[in-house]
Design an enzyme around this catalytic site. Structure first.
Site, mmCIF file in Angstrom:
data_model
loop_
_atom_site.group_PDB
_atom_site.id
_atom_site.type_symbol
_atom_site.label_atom_id
_atom_site.label_comp_id
_atom_site.label_asym_id
_atom_site.label_seq_id
_atom_site.Cartn_x
_atom_site.Cartn_y
_atom_site.Cartn_z
ATOM 1 N N ASP A 165 0.893 -1.297 -0.391
ATOM 2 C CA ASP A 165 -0.040 0.344 0.199
ATOM 3 C C ASP A 165 0.800 1.371 0.265
ATOM 4 O OD1 ASP A 165 0.745 -0.431 1.976
ATOM 5 O OD2 ASP A 165 -1.230 -0.349 3.380
ATOM 6 N N ASP A 216 -7.759 -1.557 13.859
ATOM 7 C CA ASP A 216 -9.186 -1.650 13.669
ATOM 8 C C ASP A 216 -9.306 -3.355 12.434
ATOM 9 O OD1 ASP A 216 -7.832 -1.214 11.345
ATOM 10 O OD2 ASP A 216 -9.333 1.094 11.252
ATOM 11 N N HIS A 249 -7.685 -4.175 10.361
ATOM 12 C CA HIS A 249 -7.195 -3.809 8.488
ATOM 13 C C HIS A 249 -5.779 -4.902 7.989
ATOM 14 C CE1 HIS A 249 -4.827 0.192 9.457
ATOM 15 N NE2 HIS A 249 -4.327 -0.528 9.254
ATOM 16 N N GLU A 287 -10.134 -0.923 4.658
ATOM 17 C CA GLU A 287 -10.207 -0.685 6.635
ATOM 18 C C GLU A 287 -11.628 -1.603 6.466
ATOM 19 O OE1 GLU A 287 -8.677 0.558 8.444
ATOM 20 O OE2 GLU A 287 -7.898 3.206 8.054
#
Ligand code: GLP
Length: 253
Positions: free
Chosen positions: A63, A130, A132, A137
């Site tokens: 990413d 979270d 990811h 996400e």
């Protein structure tokens, strides 16, 4: 998914190093999927220290922040340069470019390049608090491909530690999709620290759901999850994972 619990981050990193070494013994010209973040720093340090031969390796990073030029100090390209590429020579490295404006075409080309290289043999993964993986996400399609995503406030806050004080974490990113990650031949996910314990629990023992994107790895045919004690702290079946690892009848990696 095979879950291996190690006493501390250093032990997680040496096991991960061993997995990579064996992969390279099997296939010198492996295609490796690389990850960034604090989790990977010790592993890259160990690769450099041990002088692992990556000269046959082609890499693809997961990413990148949209809007950051490749040479921006907070870009993931700069991170890779700082932690690995300046020390170790790889055959070919591929990263998403956060400075492009035609990002849809750029993401489609990235997918094509991965396919043209024969797919990713071993994919390194960290885990966001979270849930990811890469920058997928919560709410990400479990079949998603490389694309643009908007970061959650949780991720932007958590990643602010990698930016200078007062600097804005970009709101948008380019990321391999969950479908892209699921196509890799083997995943090696590392997590340590208490802050990751909730996400680890949801990933390993929760339902497979876009609420915790990493939970899709339960459907991956070959995913090795290596945790330290703190990150494994919320797992209901952690004693079983320990027992299974101590009594394994063959090395899977
Ligand atoms: C970042 C990266 C992920 C990384 C994760 C964990 O947002 N995009 O690829 O795995 O968050 O980061 P850290 O290792 O710094 O906790």
């Amino acid at each position: 998914m095979e879950v291996i619990i190690q006493p501390d981050p250093e032990a997680v990193q040496s096991l991960a190093l061993e997995v990579i070494r064996r992969q390279l013994e099997r296939k010198r010209d492996s295609v490796l999927g690389l990850a960034t973040g604090a989790t990977m720093e010790g592993l890259y340090e160990a690769i450099v220290e041990q002088d692992l031969d990556l000269s046959g390796v082609t890499s693809f990073n997961l990413d990148e922040y949209l809007g950051l030029a490749p040479d921006h100090p907070c870009s993931y390209r700069s991170y890779m340069q700082r932690h690995l590429f300046q020390f170790v020579e790889l055959k070919e490295v591929h990263l998403l470019d956060g400075s492009v404006t035609h990002y849809e075409a750029h993401c489609a080309e990235y997918e094509e390049k991965i396919a043209a290289c024969g797919g990713i043999d071993l994919q390194l993964l960290g885990l966001g608090v979270d849930g990811h993986i890469a920058f997928n996400e919560p709410g990400s399609s479990l079949a998603s491909r490389t694309r643009v995503k908007t970061l959650t406030p949780i991720t932007r806050n958590s990643n602010a530690r990698h930016f200078p004080p007062g600097a804005e974490v970009p709101p948008h990113v380019l990321t391999m999709g969950l479908g892209t990650i699921m196509d890799t031949r083997c995943c090696l996910l590392l997590a340590y620290g208490e802050a990751k314990a909730g996400a680890v629990r949801d990933m390993v023992e929760g339902p497979v759901s876009a609420r915790c994107p990493a939970s899709v790895l339960q459907m991956h045919p070959r995913c090795l999850t290596v945790l330290d004690e703190a990150a494994a702290g919320g797992l209901e079946f952690r004693d079983y994972y320990r027992y299974a690892y101590q009594n394994r009848i063959q090395e899977k990696f």
